[in-house]
Design a protein around this motif. Structure first.
Motif, mmCIF file in Angstrom:
data_model
loop_
_atom_site.group_PDB
_atom_site.id
_atom_site.type_symbol
_atom_site.label_atom_id
_atom_site.label_comp_id
_atom_site.label_asym_id
_atom_site.label_seq_id
_atom_site.Cartn_x
_atom_site.Cartn_y
_atom_site.Cartn_z
ATOM 1 N N VAL A 151 0.839 -1.197 0.000
ATOM 2 C CA VAL A 151 0.000 0.000 0.000
ATOM 3 C C VAL A 151 0.876 1.249 0.000
ATOM 4 O O VAL A 151 0.663 2.184 -0.776
ATOM 5 C CB VAL A 151 -0.951 0.013 1.213
ATOM 6 N N LEU A 152 1.893 1.237 0.889
ATOM 7 C CA LEU A 152 2.745 2.428 0.976
ATOM 8 C C LEU A 152 3.488 2.679 -0.324
ATOM 9 O O LEU A 152 3.620 3.817 -0.766
ATOM 10 C CB LEU A 152 3.734 2.275 2.136
ATOM 11 N N VAL A 153 3.976 1.616 -0.939
ATOM 12 C CA VAL A 153 4.787 1.793 -2.145
ATOM 13 C C VAL A 153 3.911 2.039 -3.384
ATOM 14 O O VAL A 153 4.072 3.035 -4.083
ATOM 15 C CB VAL A 153 5.698 0.570 -2.373
ATOM 16 N N ALA A 155 0.486 2.340 -3.703
ATOM 17 C CA ALA A 155 -0.691 3.212 -3.656
ATOM 18 C C ALA A 155 -0.303 4.619 -3.214
ATOM 19 O O ALA A 155 -0.555 5.595 -3.913
ATOM 20 C CB ALA A 155 -1.744 2.624 -2.733
ATOM 21 N N VAL A 156 0.377 4.718 -2.045
ATOM 22 C CA VAL A 156 0.649 6.050 -1.507
ATOM 23 C C VAL A 156 1.774 6.740 -2.288
ATOM 24 O O VAL A 156 1.651 7.909 -2.649
ATOM 25 C CB VAL A 156 0.995 5.976 -0.004
ATOM 26 N N GLN A 157 2.870 6.006 -2.572
ATOM 27 C CA GLN A 157 4.003 6.635 -3.247
ATOM 28 C C GLN A 157 3.809 6.725 -4.755
ATOM 29 O O GLN A 157 3.851 7.795 -5.339
ATOM 30 C CB GLN A 157 5.282 5.853 -2.943
ATOM 31 N N LEU A 158 3.618 5.583 -5.372
ATOM 32 C CA LEU A 158 3.590 5.556 -6.842
ATOM 33 C C LEU A 158 2.208 5.870 -7.414
ATOM 34 O O LEU A 158 2.096 6.232 -8.587
ATOM 35 C CB LEU A 158 4.084 4.187 -7.342
ATOM 36 N N ARG A 159 1.193 5.706 -6.601
ATOM 37 C CA ARG A 159 -0.194 5.985 -7.023
ATOM 38 C C ARG A 159 -0.624 5.141 -8.224
ATOM 39 O O ARG A 159 -1.344 5.602 -9.099
ATOM 40 C CB ARG A 159 -0.387 7.478 -7.354
ATOM 41 N N LEU A 161 -2.034 2.023 -7.841
ATOM 42 C CA LEU A 161 -3.189 1.197 -7.473
ATOM 43 C C LEU A 161 -3.968 1.858 -6.343
ATOM 44 O O LEU A 161 -3.395 2.631 -5.572
ATOM 45 C CB LEU A 161 -2.703 -0.186 -6.991
ATOM 46 N N PRO A 162 -5.268 1.579 -6.246
ATOM 47 C CA PRO A 162 -6.041 2.133 -5.134
ATOM 48 C C PRO A 162 -5.614 1.473 -3.809
ATOM 49 O O PRO A 162 -5.204 0.309 -3.804
ATOM 50 C CB PRO A 162 -7.486 1.772 -5.478
ATOM 51 N N THR A 163 -5.715 2.211 -2.711
ATOM 52 C CA THR A 163 -5.259 1.688 -1.418
ATOM 53 C C THR A 163 -6.078 0.489 -0.960
ATOM 54 O O THR A 163 -5.541 -0.425 -0.345
ATOM 55 C CB THR A 163 -5.375 2.756 -0.315
ATOM 56 N N SER A 164 -7.368 0.522 -1.234
ATOM 57 C CA SER A 164 -8.209 -0.558 -0.717
ATOM 58 C C SER A 164 -9.537 -0.543 -1.430
ATOM 59 O O SER A 164 -9.825 0.364 -2.205
ATOM 60 C CB SER A 164 -8.435 -0.372 0.778
#
Lengths: 305, 513
Positions: A151-153, A155-159, A161-164
């Protein structure tokens, strides 16, 4: 074969019935949902009144008998939390659960088995090294740990994939890989050790002496014989993934059975716990049955035993 | 299985392993969908949309959006007219007459009449409806009269000084014709009809709840047309969803994320008190127990460093309390009733005076709905003054049964959430002789609680509650630890006025700038 099949189906039905009975009694021992539903202003009389409305004031044996009769009509009772038939609640989670379980297991098998074969064929080669590293991470760290990192890599960093959430394939990638990694690790190690054993056996040496091509030796003679324990392991993994993906379901807000069962136990939503366990038990025994039949296909000795 | 601590460790490790820079850690100020839509991350799935039946903790996320009540609460918790325009209380306090606002419609177009109000109350009281609000009304309601379509009269069996607040907090009006025409009482939960500013669009249980603005709402309409509530149980995932911009507002963000959120540009992070005293309930009515002695209870209070506990367990989000009445109720709290000073020396002296110079053994129940570290901190502080505390950490469901049946003694950690903005709920529940969560008896407090039955109005009730608060403080009726707060975070472009002092999520006043 038919006798074998009938016997196994009868055994499966008894198993499922036993499981439902055990869960029926145990969930009632944990506590009483009226304590969770009613505010502290409620008196014991208020709780008793609610218990009567919910059919919980009768002796457990009476309740179980009533449950069995309802079960014959496909009725598994009402969920007090959702005010819906418990079976509907559970069936709503079957789709997402099977999707995640099957994808993860497919990843596990597609990654784990070929890697296991490859590293058994050339122990201590570079593939073996990579495979061992994958297995080490997969088994040492719990799946939710990878889930959080993903999630951190991604979703949050690279954007990327959706977080959840639950929806298209973009929602499936991270939870399926996080879970599948764990299965792949076990499958890879098991395949590797079995293959190494089989590859040194006399009939494999015999096949090589006869001049059978190495590819045929590995994939036909050796893998088919090494496959039995791997198959057992994979079928057990199915059960583990189906109910045990709670942490991954939490991290990715995946609407699966594991979280539903956990929440229903925590909230003493008896009907849903019973329905979920019954449905899981049915699915699990069905898988076991299918695997047993596959055994019989792979290993003729089982058929005639 | 995994614990919150495992998660914390994993996140910490992830931060190191993943070389998580802060380059992208700026949340996009734009709405997740568009300016007509607000996407909210919820901490727990919504179970049933029948706000009269499901527990208050479940309905508090949607009830103020979907439903409306005769009177309601303003953002500070003062009662204000909503579907009714005025209320008259008879001199004997046994009759409450509400005048309904003309022209109100339900989501299905039905007009509101006094028959709907009568039906709603009768539905709550009918055991077959399985309403969790029944205990608030069944003992006091004698009948409901409807002299004309816009007048409704509640007749009470006994006076109840908090009746106005109960009506405002619990009685969400449902349409009679629609509701009574459903095949069974459970059916309403899946297809609710209310008269609130939003109506139901879609509910995917365990995934999303979508609400749409009700254009015929009689009052001020919210500035956002669509609400999408996403159920994201894991706290760090909720926060991540806000950081990536997938959601606009996070409800109950984990307190350990407060710093990360506060430092992220483009976000507004807020704490909201829920007027819930986190405390240790003591079984002081059992004379054989050390906690029956006032000096011992005082010692247990003085032995705790609440400020340090708030800092370490609640990441600084808390406020020490000196008594049981939260400072965030609209009335009843007394700023002069200060928290006990942290004074282990005094605590030891008090124990000596009480006849326990070497301390004593104490069992402390702790349910898994609050941090394990809280119980550990309390046990450690008490251990320092000689009270050897054994923590019994159990599942919330099992604990609830013990706590509701007076079996969680001699001490248990617990809290009491505000439901109606009147302190009677926690005070009577925890300190009246008959309170479900009370093992405390003090004739003076008992007399004041009885007096409250016939005391109506914020000012008069406030004065009585302040007196009760002082008595509870002087007698150290419980061990008071902290006020509880919820943490919210949202994008800067969102204008939102939240419901203060309550766990209720109020999205009636939202708009994008």
């Amino acid at each position: 074969m038919l006798r074998y099949l009938t016997l196994r189906i009868a055994q499966s039905i008894v198993t499922v019935l036993l499981v439902t009975m055990i869960i029926f009694v145990i969930i009632r021992l944990i506590g009483d949902p009226t304590h969770l539903m009613l505010p502290p202003e409620a008196t014991e009389a208020d709780r008793e009144l609610l218990r009567q409305q919910m059919g919980l004031s009768d002796p457990v044996a009476v309740q179980y008998w009533r449950y069995l009769l309802q079960l014959l009509h496909g009725d598994m009772g009402m969920s007090y939390r959702f005010s819906l038939p418990a079976l509907d609640v559970v069936l709503g989670r079957i789709g997402p659960t099977l999707l995640l379980t099957c994808t993860s297991l497919a990843i596990g098998i597609l990654v784990g088995v070929p890697l296991g074969v490859a590293s058994a064929v050339r122990p201590d080669g570079w593939i073996d090294f990579v495979a061992k590293a994958i297995a080490l991470f997969g088994q040492a760290a719990p799946p939710f740990f990878f889930g959080l990192i993903f999630v951190l890599v991604f979703a949050v960093q690279l954007r990327w994939l959706p977080t959840s959430g639950y929806g298209g394939p973009q929602y499936l990638i991270m939870p399926a890989i996080a879970l599948g990694w764990y299965s792949a690790a076990g499958l890879m190690r098991l395949t590797r050790s079995n293959m190494m054993e089989v590859l040194t056996s006399e009939y494999v040496r015999m096949a090589r002496i006869k001049g059978v091509p190495e590819r045929v030796v590995v994939y036909k003679h050796a893998l088919k014989n090494a496959a039995l324990p791997v198959l057992t392991f994979a079928s057990l993994q199915f059960g583990i993934l189906m109910g045990g993906a709670v942490s991954i379901e939490s991290v990715f807000a995946w609407p699966g059975m594991g979280k539903l069962i956990l929440d229903s136990i925590a909230n003493l939503d008896y009907a849903v716990v019973q329905a979920a366990v019954t449905v899981s038990a049915l699915m699990f025994t069905a898988i076991n049955l299918a695997v047993d039949l596959l055994y019989a296909y792979i290993d003729p000795r089982i058929r005639y035993a | 299985m995994f614990s919150r601590r495992d998660f914390g460790a994993a996140i910490g490790a992830a931060a190191v392993l993943g070389t998580i820079g802060r380059a992208n850690a700026q949340s996009s100020p734009k709405p997740a969908v568009d300016k007509d839509t607000l996407v909210i991350a919820l901490e727990k799935e919504i179970q049933s949309l029948d706000a009269l039946v499901t527990a208050s903790g479940d309905s508090q996320r949607y009830a103020l959006q979907l439903f409306d009540s005769l009177y309601g609460f303003d953002l500070k918790g003062r009662t204000v007219p909503r579907m009714a325009t005025e209320v008259k209380v008879s001199d004997d306090g046994l009759s409450y007459t509400y005048k309904l606002r003309p022209g109100i419609r339900f989501h299905n177009g039905d007009p509101l009449t006094s028959e709907d109000v009568k039906f709603t109350m009768e539905r709550v009281i009918d055991p077959a409806a399985k309403s969790t609000r029944r205990p608030f009304f069944a003992p006091i309601i004698a009948g409901v009269e409807t002299p004309d379509p816009l007048t409704v009269v509640f007749k009470l069996k006994q006076s109840d000084g908090a009746f106005l607040n109960k009506i405002a907090g619990f009685l969400f009006i449902v349409p009679k014709a629609y509701t009574s025409g459903l095949p069974n009482t459970d059916a309403f939960a899946s297809a609710p009809i209310g008269s609130g500013p939003y109506k139901l669009k879609r509910h995917n249980i365990g995934q999303t709840l979508e609400l749409e603005r009700f254009e015929d709402f009689y009052g001020e309409k919210p500035g956002v047309k669509n609400l999408i509530m996403k159920m994201i149980p894991e706290g760090s995932t909720r926060v991540n969803a806000l950081l990536t911009g997938e959601v606009d507002l996070v409800v109950q963000a984990p307190l350990n994320e407060k710093e990360r959120l506060s430092k992220t540009p483009g976000l507004k992070t807020l704490t909201n008190p829920v007027s819930a005293p986190m405390h240790v309930r003591l079984y002081s009515d059992d004379a054989s127990l050390p906690v029956s002695k006032r000096d011992v209870r005082l010692a247990l209070n003085h032995a705790l460093d609440s400020k340090a506990i708030i800092r370490s367990v609640y990441y600084g989000v808390g406020q020490p309390m000196g008594t049981f009445i939260s400072a965030f109720y609209p009335y009843g709290s007394d700023p002069d009733t200060k928290p006990y000073a942290y004074d282990p020396k005094k605590a030891r002296e008090l124990l000596k005076k009480a006849g326990y110079p070497d301390g004593f053994q104490l069992k402390l129940y702790s349910a898994n709905d609050h941090p394990k570290e809280l119980a550990e901190a309390i046990a450690a502080y008490w251990g320092q003054v000689g009270v050897k505390t054994e923590i019994l950490r159990i599942d919330y469901a099992a604990w609830s049964r013990l706590n509701n049946t007076h079996k969680s003694g001699p001490a248990t950690i617990t809290q009491f959430t505000n439901a109606i903005y009147d302190p009677i709920h926690p005070v009577a529940g925890s300190f009246s002789k008959n309170g479900t969560w009370s093992n405390y008896y003090n004739p003076e407090v008992e007399a004041l609680i009885a007096k409250l039955d016939s005391t109506v109005g914020a000012e008069k009730r406030g004065a009585v509650f302040r007196e009760i608060g002082r008595l509870l403080h002087d007698d150290a009726a419980a061990v008071f630890i902290t006020e509880l707060f919820h943490l919210f975070s949202h994008k800067n472009g969102l204008q939102w006025s939240m419901q203060e002092g309550s766990g209720f999520l109020n999205l009636r006043q939202v708009s994008w700038s």
